[in-house]
Design an enzyme around this catalytic site. Structure first.
Site, PDB file in Angstrom:
ATOM      1  N   LYS A  73       0.820  -1.215   0.000  1.00  0.00           N
ATOM      2  CA  LYS A  73       0.000   0.000   0.000  1.00  0.00           C
ATOM      3  C   LYS A  73       0.856   1.268   0.000  1.00  0.00           C
ATOM      4  O   LYS A  73       0.616   2.184  -0.787  1.00  0.00           O
ATOM      5  CB  LYS A  73      -0.935  -0.027   1.216  1.00  0.00           C
ATOM      6  N   THR A  75       4.019   1.477  -0.861  1.00  0.00           N
ATOM      7  CA  THR A  75       4.761   1.478  -2.117  1.00  0.00           C
ATOM      8  C   THR A  75       3.906   2.039  -3.251  1.00  0.00           C
ATOM      9  O   THR A  75       4.381   2.833  -4.081  1.00  0.00           O
ATOM     10  CB  THR A  75       5.199   0.036  -2.468  1.00  0.00           C
ATOM     11  N   ARG A  96       2.211   8.185   7.004  1.00  0.00           N
ATOM     12  CA  ARG A  96       2.483   8.184   8.439  1.00  0.00           C
ATOM     13  C   ARG A  96       3.945   7.868   8.735  1.00  0.00           C
ATOM     14  O   ARG A  96       4.655   7.330   7.901  1.00  0.00           O
ATOM     15  CB  ARG A  96       1.590   7.138   9.137  1.00  0.00           C
ATOM     16  N   LYS A 107       6.252  -6.548  11.309  1.00  0.00           N
ATOM     17  CA  LYS A 107       5.651  -5.893  10.152  1.00  0.00           C
ATOM     18  C   LYS A 107       6.670  -5.206   9.243  1.00  0.00           C
ATOM     19  O   LYS A 107       6.508  -5.154   8.037  1.00  0.00           O
ATOM     20  CB  LYS A 107       4.619  -4.859  10.636  1.00  0.00           C
ATOM     21  N   ALA A 275      -3.758   1.615  12.667  1.00  0.00           N
ATOM     22  CA  ALA A 275      -5.104   1.554  12.114  1.00  0.00           C
ATOM     23  C   ALA A 275      -5.963   0.487  12.768  1.00  0.00           C
ATOM     24  O   ALA A 275      -7.186   0.548  12.686  1.00  0.00           O
ATOM     25  CB  ALA A 275      -5.057   1.306  10.609  1.00  0.00           C
ATOM     26  N   PHE A 303      -3.583  -0.398   7.024  1.00  0.00           N
ATOM     27  CA  PHE A 303      -4.127  -1.751   6.894  1.00  0.00           C
ATOM     28  C   PHE A 303      -5.215  -1.806   5.821  1.00  0.00           C
ATOM     29  O   PHE A 303      -5.176  -1.044   4.862  1.00  0.00           O
ATOM     30  CB  PHE A 303      -4.625  -2.264   8.246  1.00  0.00           C
ATOM     31  N   PHE A 383       3.756  -8.082  -9.253  1.00  0.00           N
ATOM     32  CA  PHE A 383       4.877  -8.918  -8.819  1.00  0.00           C
ATOM     33  C   PHE A 383       5.405  -9.671 -10.044  1.00  0.00           C
ATOM     34  O   PHE A 383       4.642  -9.984 -10.965  1.00  0.00           O
ATOM     35  CB  PHE A 383       4.436  -9.927  -7.749  1.00  0.00           C
ATOM     36  N   TRP A 411       6.940  -0.686  -8.305  1.00  0.00           N
ATOM     37  CA  TRP A 411       7.986  -1.273  -7.460  1.00  0.00           C
ATOM     38  C   TRP A 411       9.237  -1.531  -8.283  1.00  0.00           C
ATOM     39  O   TRP A 411      10.357  -1.255  -7.845  1.00  0.00           O
ATOM     40  CB  TRP A 411       7.477  -2.585  -6.850  1.00  0.00           C
TER      41      TRP A 411
END
Length: 558
Positions: A73, A75, A96, A107, A275, A303, A383, A411
């Site tokens: 998210k 990224t 954030r 995480k 979150a 999240f 991906f 990415w």
């Protein structure tokens, strides 16, 4: 195929001086408070002078429920911001700050990844500009002043059994969840039961992220309820005379942090409420300032959309008068397959049927987001193992749900890979299709608000709340807090309170374990299931492999 790690990519970044980044936004050197060469805070005077500028378009990035397969998210948020600038738009991102707890736990950090990162990555994921330390200190100052007031005679007649203000620490430490303080004799005070939450769950964190300026900050700090008397009347932080000193500790932390992406585009990184146990959005000050400086502002909510986006809409937008023009919902083929029953070890092989089976989670989020009156664009975060047939399966599913999915390769390629996504998101943002409205009105009862979120967002059949909790909600309504929104503290991994139930389950219940009044922040925290406000470390924490190498560089952080 071998790829560089995120930290290797970040180290190779060619960063511009932070003054040059500020200049892109019209921020002069006199209005920047540098923290080294590559990060700075923006002065309160500049923010006040910018308040009359017109607002840009607000773009929210959210995601499906997190899976071990990864969604990306942050990224995608960074990649979209870079992509908008690449196609000639004036855009910046607002995200954030990272908590040390998950960085050293399981995480990981919160600066993006691959070629879509915010830098300096190491600083952002460690001490950064000290905002979290300031929040921790301000919170614990209040804790110390409460105990000190009781020690020196308790003029406010605080019932020591009803002190509700705990302590905080920005680290995962399960041993501190429940503690006994003031052991060791008369000189140490009166023994009592207390505990620690993680700093990102602190009401002080929530207040910093919702306050519009320093005056509002001090008012909200003073409004925090810290204890009750024997007659059940509330004792506030202002009664302890802590609000002034707390505001002093938070003075610099209130100023947004300016940094840059790998492509030298501006970013505000400010605030960091979790979150799942808080409201999961960056600060109102940062977001509103960015809207005054750019045509497009890309921000994220933590999240999955059932947590971060719901709270973004119902808490942050409601409190700050914000309205998103479009929502970008991040999904991956890998996560669809995992939701479809494929084990993580088997995600590399093509499995179109599993993709289709797992899309129910994605569909539920699309429906939920549209219920706020905002158009949705799905970003398929690419991906290298994704096949064309699997991507097409996601696109077909999204199309049948009245939205559009766009493949993005940010990415791997940075803004070059996110051009298509940026063009489509800008088109939708400019279309005027959004007609934003929160899920429930202010005047709805507190339990009804909880039921509304549980049934309309989680698709639960019922909310399980015992008489003690119902009576507590009624007491808060009678005390004038019934107009507050609710902040649901729930697992991020599922629409249910069971983290192992993937997909889009129905026919479940939402058990409420506890409710907390955050009178200063302006919401009711509803703790559901087994969620913890102080996480623990996993069996093998990330901290075991974080170290300095022979060149003095950080290894293992990412």
């Amino acid at each position: 195929m071998t790829f560089k790690t995120d930290i290797e990519i970040a180290r190779e970044a060619v960063k511009e001086p932070i003054q040059a980044i500020g200049a892109k936004l019209g921020i002069g050197e006199a209005d920047l408070v540098p923290y080294g060469h590559d990060k700075a805070k923006v002065s309160a005077d500049f923010i006040a002078r910018s308040a009359g500028n017109p607002d840009g378009k607000l773009i929210l990035v959210t995601a499906i429920n997190p899976t071990p397969a990864g969604e990306g998210k942050t990224t995608t948020t960074v990649g979209l911001g870079d992509g908008l600038n690449r196609i000639g738009k004036k855009a910046m991102i607002c995200i954030r700050e990272a908590s040390l707890g998950p960085n050293f736990g399981m995480k990981g950090g919160a600066a993006g990844g691959g070629m879509s990162q915010v830098v300096p990555m190491e600083d952002m994921n460690l001490h950064f500009t000290g905002d979290f330390h300031a929040i921790t200190s301000a919170h614990n100052l209040l804790s110390a002043m409460i105990d000190n007031h009781i020690y020196w005679g308790n003029d406010l007649e605080i019932d020591q059994r009803r002190v509700v203000w705990r302590r905080v620490l920005d680290m995962n430490d399960r041993a501190l969840r429940d503690i006994v303080t003031s052991l060791g004799g008369v000189s140490n005070g009166f023994p009592s039961q207390s505990g620690f939450d993680i700093t990102v769950a602190s009401e002080v964190m929530a207040i910093l992220c919702l306050a519009k300026d320093l005056d509002d900050l001090r008012t909200r700090l003073g409004d925090m309820i810290v204890a009750y008397r024997r007659d059940r009347s509330a004792v506030y932080a202002r009664d302890i005379k802590a609000d002034g000193a707390m505001a002093v500790l938070l003075k610099d932390a209130m100023q947004p942090n300016l940094v840059q992406t790998l492509e030298n585009n501006p970013a505000f990184v400010h605030g960091g409420p979790f979150a799942n146990i808080a409201h999961g959005c960056n600060s109102v000050v940062a977001t509103k300032t960015a809207l005054k400086l750019c045509d497009y502002v890309v921000t994220e909510a933590g999240f999955g959309a059932d947590l971060g986006a719901e709270k973004f809409m119902n808490i942050k937008c409601r409190k700050a008068g914000l309205a998103p023009s479009v929502v970008v919902l991040v999904a991956t083929v890998r996560a669809m397959k995992m939701n479809g029953g494929v084990a993580k070890a088997d995600l590399g092989g093509e499995n179109v049927q599993a993709v289709k089976d797992g899309c129910a989670n994605l569909g539920r989020h699309i429906e939920n987001l549209k219920s706020f009156g905002v158009p949705v664009v799905v970003a398929i975060n690419h991906f290298v193992t994704d096949t064309e047939a699997e991507v097409d399966a996601v696109k077909d599913y999204v199309r049948k749900h009245g939205s559009e999915a766009v493949l993005s390769r940010h990415w791997e390629l940075g803004s070059e890979g996110s051009e298509d996504l940026a063009r489509r998101v800008a088109e939708v943002a400019d279309s005027g299709m959004a007609a934003f409205s929160p899920l429930y009105p202010d005047e709805m009862g507190l339990l009804d608000k909880i039921n509304t979120v549980a049934k309309r967002i989680y698709r639960a059949d019922e909310v399980l709340a015992d008489k003690k909790i119902r009576d507590q909600l009624k007491q808060w309504e009678d005390a004038g807090y019934g107009n507050l929104p609710v902040c649901m503290a729930k697992t991020q991994y599922s629409f249910t309170t069971d983290p192992n139930r993937r997909g889009a389950p129905t026919g479940h219940s939402v058990p409420i374990r506890e409710v907390r009044l955050s009178a200063g922040a302006g919401f009711i925290v509803v703790i559901c299931g087994e969620i913890m406000t102080m996480p623990g470390l996993p069996r093998t924490p990330a901290s075991e492999t974080i170290m300095l190498n022979d060149n003095g560089q950080i290894e293992g952080l990412f």
